[in-house]
Design a protein around this motif. Structure first.
Motif, PDB file in Angstrom:
ATOM      1  N   ARG A 113       0.880  -1.172   0.000  1.00  0.00           N
ATOM      2  CA  ARG A 113       0.000   0.000   0.000  1.00  0.00           C
ATOM      3  C   ARG A 113       0.921   1.226   0.000  1.00  0.00           C
ATOM      4  O   ARG A 113       1.358   1.676   1.051  1.00  0.00           O
ATOM      5  N   ALA A 347      -5.153  -3.625  -8.682  1.00  0.00           N
ATOM      6  CA  ALA A 347      -4.963  -4.687  -7.693  1.00  0.00           C
ATOM      7  C   ALA A 347      -5.209  -6.060  -8.303  1.00  0.00           C
ATOM      8  O   ALA A 347      -4.472  -7.018  -8.025  1.00  0.00           O
ATOM      9  N   TRP A 387      -8.071  -1.553  -1.185  1.00  0.00           N
ATOM     10  CA  TRP A 387      -6.982  -2.390  -0.672  1.00  0.00           C
ATOM     11  C   TRP A 387      -7.454  -3.311   0.444  1.00  0.00           C
ATOM     12  O   TRP A 387      -7.086  -4.491   0.482  1.00  0.00           O
ATOM     13  N   SER A 391      -7.285  -7.375  -0.177  1.00  0.00           N
ATOM     14  CA  SER A 391      -6.326  -8.098   0.664  1.00  0.00           C
ATOM     15  C   SER A 391      -6.996  -8.984   1.697  1.00  0.00           C
ATOM     16  O   SER A 391      -6.316  -9.775   2.362  1.00  0.00           O
TER      17      SER A 391
END
Length: 487
Positions: A113, A347, A387, A391
């Motif tokens: 990140r 991502a 994120w 994740s």
């Protein structure tokens, strides 16, 4: 004494004053023997007055032995220490289990990140109170990596470093290195990775030009800072081969890249900062991850194809200047929806996003001088939600796959029967999955970051509507019923 695994062993030796330049008149080297008996040779470094030091990062628990020697035969010393398990993750680089992603040499996974900060970050005339406030906020926000403009290179050009008193690493001066180390130590303590935007040899910086001086500089930096597990390495930047204004020929970049690789005993991840377009250093033998500038676009298919075209087959991809909001150099003016969509596609292309919050060039806005009152908090929150959500799934076991689903952007773990996909503006998704199985799709409203419910399907999945969806798909044991949305 004991040293934490991947921590720093440090010891010092005294040497009588030498005539001439102490950086060249005498050198200190050492051999370290691991608990298993393998040898590691490292350079020591001159630290001022009559002091020379050794620093070493042990990677194996157990007792290590070392023997140090000066090049002129003066007495140095030998000794031992015990390496004990700790909580440090190891050197940042490719994930050993899936090298498309960043990870640590210990095997720990790492979802990068990253945020870009300007030339002031290491400057002694940027108040420590501002630096501390920014870092406290960055940690709370979830950032774990910083791209820093003037480091290692002290850029001295208008609005790109001029006026900021950043440490000057050349000519060699131990006091300047110690200034940087106070901040590096804080970043390591906070578990923050550092990417030096301008690299060892940067545009408009004070760099050694003679080959002998370049080698001396590289060896000195590595002797002092090779033991920092949280440093990514960059040969040169920004944009050494820039079409309109190159500052270093390709042959020099390659020679310096091989020089860094030669003396880096800890195998830090190494790259070159590209200009906009395809990776010009993709096949360089020293490069271990790609730093990509762009595609700068709101066209998600163009973004996806550009990222995947430049993603090495077995190395991470750092999307360094791919999503810099309010940057005037080639970036569109992303609205909130476009920011979120781009962050998802980046991502799900297994690329590590380096976000920028600017107001003009890269030295402007919150990125240029990270005073908290300048930040666009809503934009940071959008990126963080993307994120956090991606994740939360086992992304590190997946790879980008263009064939698994039509009209969506997907990661796939075929062996485990798990898939993560982003869909925008599509109602019907046709999947190309192993036959004879049933699949469960957890549907997440991507705009509101809320779980909608789950559906079961075999080949075609009809979504509730054409909004932005994130789907986590898993192969199921044999079952016959199809569940609709939970109420």
């Amino acid at each position: 004494m004991s040293v934490q695994q991947y921590g720093r062993f440090e010891t010092e030796f005294r040497h009588a004053p030498v005539p001439g330049d102490p950086f060249t008149a005498v050198s200190l080297t050492a051999e370290f023997l691991s608990p298993g008996g393998s040898a590691v040779n490292i350079d020591g470094f001159y630290d001022g007055a009559d002091c020379w030091k050794l620093r070493f990062m042990p990677d194996t628990p157990g007792v290590w032995h070392f023997r140090a020697s000066f090049s002129d035969g003066a007495a140095a010393g030998e000794g031992s220490f015990e390496c004990v398990p700790g909580d440090l993750p190891g050197v940042i680089g490719a994930d050993p289990s899936n090298p498309l992603w960043f990870g640590f040499s210990s095997g720990r996974h790492f979802f990068m990140r990253s945020f870009h900060t300007g030339d002031c970050f290491f400057a002694e005339n940027w108040p420590q109170t501002s630096r501390r406030a920014f870092l406290d906020w960055a940690q709370e926000q979830g950032y774990n990596t910083l791209s820093v403009a003037s480091f290692f290179v002290n850029r001295q050009s208008y609005r790109r470093g001029m006026g900021w008193k950043t440490p000057s690493l050349w000519p060699l001066d131990p006091a300047e290195y110690r200034k940087a180390e106070r901040i590096l130590d804080d970043l390591a303590e906070r578990r923050i990775i550092v990417f030096p935007f301008a690299g060892f040899f940067g545009r408009e910086g004070f760099n050694p030009n003679a080959h002998r001086d370049q080698e001396r500089y590289v060896r000195y930096v590595l002797a002092r800072w090779g033991c920092y597990w949280n440093l990514l390495f960059n040969v040169a930047g920004p944009e050494p081969l820039l079409d309109v204004n190159p500052f270093m020929p390709r042959g020099e970049v390659d020679r310096l890249g091989m020089l860094i690789r030669k003396y880096d005993g800890y195998h830090h991840a190494l790259t070159v900062h590209n200009q906009t377009g395809d990776d010009q250093f993709r096949d360089a033998p020293y490069q271990t991850f790609t730093t990509l500038q762009g595609p700068k676009t709101v066209d998600l298919s163009v973004l996806r194809s550009g990222l995947l075209r430049n993603h090495p087959a077995s190395a991470p991809l750092y999307a360094q200047e791919t999503l810099w909001t309010d940057n005037m150099y080639g970036h569109p003016r992303y609205d909130d929806t476009q920011l979120r969509r781009n962050a998802f596609v980046i991502a799900l292309s297994a690329a590590a996003l380096n976000y920028g919050d600017m107001n003009g060039d890269s030295s402007s806005g919150f990125s240029g001088q990270p005073e908290l009152q300048l930040r666009r908090q809503d934009r940071h929150d959008i990126v963080r939600r993307v994120w956090d959500r991606v994740s939360s799934f086992p992304y590190y076991e997946m790879v980008p796959d263009e064939q698994v689903v039509d009209d969506a952007y997907a990661l796939a773990d075929h062996a485990g029967g798990r898939y993560l996909a982003f869909s925008s503006g599509t109602r019907l998704l046709k999947w190309h999955l192993p036959e004879g199985g049933q699949y469960r799709a957890l549907l997440i409203d991507a705009e509101h970051d809320s779980e909608w419910g789950e559906l079961f399907f075999e080949e075609e999945l009809k979504l509730p509507d054409e909004r932005d969806w994130l789907l986590y798909v898993t192969r199921q044991p044999a079952r016959t019923c199809v569940q609709e949305k939970k109420t």
